[in-house]
Scaffold this motif. Structure first.
Motif, PDB file in Angstrom:
ATOM      1  N   ILE A 187     -13.764 -13.312 -38.645  1.00  0.00           N
ATOM      2  CA  ILE A 187     -14.075 -14.737 -38.498  1.00  0.00           C
ATOM      3  C   ILE A 187     -15.108 -15.165 -39.540  1.00  0.00           C
ATOM      4  O   ILE A 187     -14.938 -16.180 -40.236  1.00  0.00           O
ATOM      5  CB  ILE A 187     -14.562 -15.055 -37.068  1.00  0.00           C
ATOM      6  N   MET A 192     -22.706 -18.351 -41.783  1.00  0.00           N
ATOM      7  CA  MET A 192     -21.509 -17.634 -41.340  1.00  0.00           C
ATOM      8  C   MET A 192     -21.813 -16.173 -41.019  1.00  0.00           C
ATOM      9  O   MET A 192     -21.197 -15.587 -40.130  1.00  0.00           O
ATOM     10  CB  MET A 192     -20.397 -17.716 -42.391  1.00  0.00           C
ATOM     11  N   GLY A 248     -13.636 -15.070 -43.036  1.00  0.00           N
ATOM     12  CA  GLY A 248     -12.660 -16.147 -43.173  1.00  0.00           C
ATOM     13  C   GLY A 248     -13.320 -17.477 -43.478  1.00  0.00           C
ATOM     14  O   GLY A 248     -12.899 -18.213 -44.382  1.00  0.00           O
ATOM     15  N   PHE A 249     -14.366 -17.789 -42.748  1.00  0.00           N
ATOM     16  CA  PHE A 249     -15.061 -19.053 -42.983  1.00  0.00           C
ATOM     17  C   PHE A 249     -15.911 -19.027 -44.246  1.00  0.00           C
ATOM     18  O   PHE A 249     -16.153 -20.070 -44.850  1.00  0.00           O
ATOM     19  CB  PHE A 249     -15.916 -19.431 -41.771  1.00  0.00           C
ATOM     20  N   TYR A 290     -13.777  -8.177 -35.285  1.00  0.00           N
ATOM     21  CA  TYR A 290     -13.503  -9.586 -34.983  1.00  0.00           C
ATOM     22  C   TYR A 290     -14.552 -10.493 -35.629  1.00  0.00           C
ATOM     23  O   TYR A 290     -14.218 -11.486 -36.284  1.00  0.00           O
ATOM     24  CB  TYR A 290     -13.467  -9.795 -33.465  1.00  0.00           C
ATOM     25  N   GLY A 291     -15.827 -10.149 -35.437  1.00  0.00           N
ATOM     26  CA  GLY A 291     -16.903 -10.952 -36.028  1.00  0.00           C
ATOM     27  C   GLY A 291     -16.795 -11.008 -37.545  1.00  0.00           C
ATOM     28  O   GLY A 291     -16.983 -12.069 -38.153  1.00  0.00           O
ATOM     29  N   LEU A 301     -20.867 -13.697 -32.813  1.00  0.00           N
ATOM     30  CA  LEU A 301     -19.539 -13.492 -32.228  1.00  0.00           C
ATOM     31  C   LEU A 301     -19.305 -12.033 -31.870  1.00  0.00           C
ATOM     32  O   LEU A 301     -18.753 -11.728 -30.810  1.00  0.00           O
ATOM     33  CB  LEU A 301     -18.450 -13.961 -33.190  1.00  0.00           C
ATOM     34  N   SER A 302     -19.711 -11.145 -32.744  1.00  0.00           N
ATOM     35  CA  SER A 302     -19.542  -9.720 -32.489  1.00  0.00           C
ATOM     36  C   SER A 302     -20.283  -9.316 -31.218  1.00  0.00           C
ATOM     37  O   SER A 302     -19.729  -8.637 -30.349  1.00  0.00           O
ATOM     38  CB  SER A 302     -20.064  -8.921 -33.684  1.00  0.00           C
ATOM     39  N   ALA A 343     -21.083 -14.562 -37.465  1.00  0.00           N
ATOM     40  CA  ALA A 343     -20.318 -13.319 -37.335  1.00  0.00           C
ATOM     41  C   ALA A 343     -21.047 -12.327 -36.430  1.00  0.00           C
ATOM     42  O   ALA A 343     -20.438 -11.711 -35.555  1.00  0.00           O
ATOM     43  CB  ALA A 343     -20.072 -12.703 -38.709  1.00  0.00           C
TER      44      ALA A 343
END
Length: 100
Positions: free
Chosen positions: A85, A45, A88-89, A81-82, A52-53, A49
């Motif tokens: 997410i 994760m 969260g996971f 944002y990254g 995604l970032s 992250a």
């Protein structure tokens, strides 16, 4: 690994309101009792992250939003944002490991 574990892994049945269905809660609790699985999932994760970032930041640049005034703000939003997410996971396996 996620698909192998949760899609094709052990199949436990439970009945809810007279309907027999797969007991994913039991599977999640069982899987996330393993420290190795929780650590591996958490590391994965973190990688997601960061990915995604970078992806969100790069997508804005690809769309032409590359400007000295806006780029630092977009990068900050991408990192936030990254992190959201990823955290969260990460929260589910850590919570299950610590409290179940």
């Amino acid at each position: 690994l996620h698909l192998i574990t949760f899609k094709y892994g052990p199949h436990y049945d439970t009945t809810v309101n007279g309907v027999v269905m797969r007991d994913l809660f039991r599977l999640v609790v069982e899987v996330f009792q393993s420290p190795a699985y929780v650590i591996g999932y958490t590391i994965s994760m973190i990688v997601i992250a960061v990915h995604l970032s970078h992806g969100v930041s790069s997508s804005f640049q690809s769309l032409g939003f590359h400007h000295p005034d806006h780029t630092p703000k977009l990068r900050t939003l991408s990192v936030i944002y990254g992190l959201l997410i990823g955290l969260g996971f990460m929260s589910q396996p850590i919570y299950v490991y610590l409290f179940h």
